[in-house]
Write a protein that holds these residues in place. Structure first.
Motif, PDB file in Angstrom:
ATOM      1  N   PHE A  38       2.929   9.435  -5.615  1.00  0.00           N
ATOM      2  CA  PHE A  38       3.699  10.592  -4.992  1.00  0.00           C
ATOM      3  C   PHE A  38       4.579  10.970  -6.147  1.00  0.00           C
ATOM      4  CE2 PHE A  38       5.789  13.578  -2.852  1.00  0.00           C
ATOM      5  CZ  PHE A  38       7.167  13.451  -2.880  1.00  0.00           C
ATOM      6  N   LEU A  39       5.513   9.842  -6.682  1.00  0.00           N
ATOM      7  CA  LEU A  39       6.613  10.125  -7.385  1.00  0.00           C
ATOM      8  C   LEU A  39       6.283  10.711  -8.783  1.00  0.00           C
ATOM      9  CD1 LEU A  39       9.120   7.223  -7.053  1.00  0.00           C
ATOM     10  CD2 LEU A  39       9.389   9.660  -6.301  1.00  0.00           C
ATOM     11  N   HIS A  40       4.936  10.232  -9.155  1.00  0.00           N
ATOM     12  CA  HIS A  40       4.217  10.736 -10.525  1.00  0.00           C
ATOM     13  C   HIS A  40       3.304  11.775 -10.502  1.00  0.00           C
ATOM     14  CE1 HIS A  40       6.356   7.246 -12.535  1.00  0.00           C
ATOM     15  NE2 HIS A  40       5.598   6.366 -11.816  1.00  0.00           N
ATOM     16  N   SER A  41       3.289  12.385  -9.371  1.00  0.00           N
ATOM     17  CA  SER A  41       2.275  13.562  -9.175  1.00  0.00           C
ATOM     18  C   SER A  41       2.937  14.816 -10.011  1.00  0.00           C
ATOM     19  CB  SER A  41       2.222  13.917  -7.568  1.00  0.00           C
ATOM     20  OG  SER A  41       3.282  14.283  -7.021  1.00  0.00           O
ATOM     21  N   ALA A  42       4.120  14.797  -9.903  1.00  0.00           N
ATOM     22  CA  ALA A  42       4.726  15.981 -10.729  1.00  0.00           C
ATOM     23  C   ALA A  42       4.567  15.381 -12.367  1.00  0.00           C
ATOM     24  CB  ALA A  42       6.116  16.088 -10.518  1.00  0.00           C
ATOM     25  N   GLN A  43       4.452  14.237 -12.656  1.00  0.00           N
ATOM     26  CA  GLN A  43       3.927  13.935 -14.229  1.00  0.00           C
ATOM     27  C   GLN A  43       5.049  13.851 -14.824  1.00  0.00           C
ATOM     28  OE1 GLN A  43       0.851  12.754 -15.279  1.00  0.00           O
ATOM     29  NE2 GLN A  43       0.658  12.714 -13.058  1.00  0.00           N
ATOM     30  N   GLU A  44       6.293  13.863 -14.195  1.00  0.00           N
ATOM     31  CA  GLU A  44       7.601  13.794 -15.004  1.00  0.00           C
ATOM     32  C   GLU A  44       8.575  12.687 -14.197  1.00  0.00           C
ATOM     33  OE1 GLU A  44       7.984  18.078 -14.288  1.00  0.00           O
ATOM     34  OE2 GLU A  44       8.781  17.987 -16.243  1.00  0.00           O
ATOM     35  N   CYS A  45       8.787  11.859 -15.056  1.00  0.00           N
ATOM     36  CA  CYS A  45       9.861  10.692 -14.281  1.00  0.00           C
ATOM     37  C   CYS A  45      10.657  10.230 -15.380  1.00  0.00           C
ATOM     38  CB  CYS A  45       8.842   9.473 -14.227  1.00  0.00           C
ATOM     39  SG  CYS A  45       8.272   8.602 -15.616  1.00  0.00           S
ATOM     40  N   ILE A  46      12.050  10.055 -15.068  1.00  0.00           N
ATOM     41  CA  ILE A  46      13.126   9.706 -15.600  1.00  0.00           C
ATOM     42  C   ILE A  46      12.832   7.994 -15.807  1.00  0.00           C
ATOM     43  CG2 ILE A  46      15.688   9.250 -15.846  1.00  0.00           C
ATOM     44  CD1 ILE A  46      15.973  11.852 -14.288  1.00  0.00           C
ATOM     45  N   GLU A 104       0.993  -1.192   0.178  1.00  0.00           N
ATOM     46  CA  GLU A 104      -0.033   0.173   0.073  1.00  0.00           C
ATOM     47  C   GLU A 104       1.109   1.282   0.078  1.00  0.00           C
ATOM     48  OE1 GLU A 104      -3.264  -0.273   2.813  1.00  0.00           O
ATOM     49  OE2 GLU A 104      -3.001   2.184   3.227  1.00  0.00           O
ATOM     50  N   GLN A 105       1.843   1.295   0.801  1.00  0.00           N
ATOM     51  CA  GLN A 105       2.912   2.406   0.856  1.00  0.00           C
ATOM     52  C   GLN A 105       3.623   2.846  -0.535  1.00  0.00           C
ATOM     53  OE1 GLN A 105       4.986   0.760   4.274  1.00  0.00           O
ATOM     54  NE2 GLN A 105       4.179   2.546   5.604  1.00  0.00           N
ATOM     55  N   ARG A 106       3.874   1.337  -1.074  1.00  0.00           N
ATOM     56  CA  ARG A 106       4.488   1.708  -2.400  1.00  0.00           C
ATOM     57  C   ARG A 106       3.813   2.121  -3.417  1.00  0.00           C
ATOM     58  NH1 ARG A 106       9.766   2.604  -4.130  1.00  0.00           N
ATOM     59  NH2 ARG A 106       9.304   2.275  -6.239  1.00  0.00           N
ATOM     60  N   ASP A 107       2.470   1.718  -3.469  1.00  0.00           N
ATOM     61  CA  ASP A 107       1.756   2.329  -4.344  1.00  0.00           C
ATOM     62  C   ASP A 107       1.370   3.784  -4.350  1.00  0.00           C
ATOM     63  OD1 ASP A 107      -0.866  -0.514  -4.634  1.00  0.00           O
ATOM     64  OD2 ASP A 107       1.269  -0.165  -5.702  1.00  0.00           O
ATOM     65  N   ALA A 108       1.236   4.223  -3.025  1.00  0.00           N
ATOM     66  CA  ALA A 108       1.126   5.678  -2.380  1.00  0.00           C
ATOM     67  C   ALA A 108       2.465   6.282  -3.025  1.00  0.00           C
ATOM     68  CB  ALA A 108       0.858   5.643  -1.128  1.00  0.00           C
ATOM     69  N   TRP A 109       3.671   5.647  -2.828  1.00  0.00           N
ATOM     70  CA  TRP A 109       4.802   6.253  -3.227  1.00  0.00           C
ATOM     71  C   TRP A 109       4.886   6.622  -4.856  1.00  0.00           C
ATOM     72  CZ3 TRP A 109       8.711   8.820  -1.425  1.00  0.00           C
ATOM     73  CH2 TRP A 109       9.939   9.102  -1.851  1.00  0.00           C
ATOM     74  N   GLU A 110       4.355   5.481  -5.335  1.00  0.00           N
ATOM     75  CA  GLU A 110       4.589   5.677  -6.985  1.00  0.00           C
ATOM     76  C   GLU A 110       3.547   6.826  -7.605  1.00  0.00           C
ATOM     77  OE1 GLU A 110       7.427   2.880  -7.657  1.00  0.00           O
ATOM     78  OE2 GLU A 110       6.292   4.086  -9.099  1.00  0.00           O
TER      79      GLU A 110
END
Length: 152
Positions: A81-89, A73-79
């Motif tokens: 969060f990481l994609h909340s800026a809509q920019e990922c390397i 559940e935390q990993r899903d929330a983290w993912e």
């Protein structure tokens, strides 16, 4: 300089924050997502060693519990969060030890890499990412391929 605790930040922006705000931001991520140094390295696009060295050299009052990692559940929330800026390397195809953005030994030189950003295009973020990876002294060829999606 300020930071939104509900959005990821870049390594450069993070380092510009005051010591107290850095501690608060990291503490928030640890308490909210059970984030550890490995997760922070993932977010910043840096190696775990770089993140740990910064925490130590800046004398940040942050400790990560050994052996604790995120549950599903935390990993899903983290993912999210990481994609909340809509920019990922895009580094998902790399091995863990290859994800570090550290200077290479003198006998080895980077010859190619790729970046993938999704969501609203932030040209400054793309330029900063390239500058961070290449440095200001790089020379070579840069190819830009952009696939735009239609908004509904």
């Amino acid at each position: 300089m300020s930071v939104n605790f509900d959005k990821p930040t870049t390594w450069e922006n993070f380092k510009e924050l005051s010591k107290g705000v850095q501690e608060e931001y990291l503490r928030h991520l640890a308490e909210t997502y059970n984030a550890n140094a490995t997760n922070l390295a993932e977010m910043f696009g840096m190696s775990v060693a770089t993140v740990r060295r910064h925490i130590q050299s800046a004398d940040l009052d942050i400790k990560f519990r050994v052996g604790h990692s995120m549950n599903a559940e935390q990993r899903d929330a983290w993912e999210r969060f990481l994609h909340s800026a809509q920019e990922c390397i895009a580094v998902s195809d790399m091995k863990e030890e290859d994800k570090a953005v550290e200077p290479a030994p003198a006998s080895m030189k980077m010859s190619e890499f790729s970046l993938c950003f999704t969501g609203p295009i932030n040209v400054e973020m793309v330029a900063n990412s390239l500058r961070h990876i290449l440095g200001d002294e790089a020379n070579g060829e840069v190819k830009v391929v952009c696939s735009l999606t239609e908004r509904c």
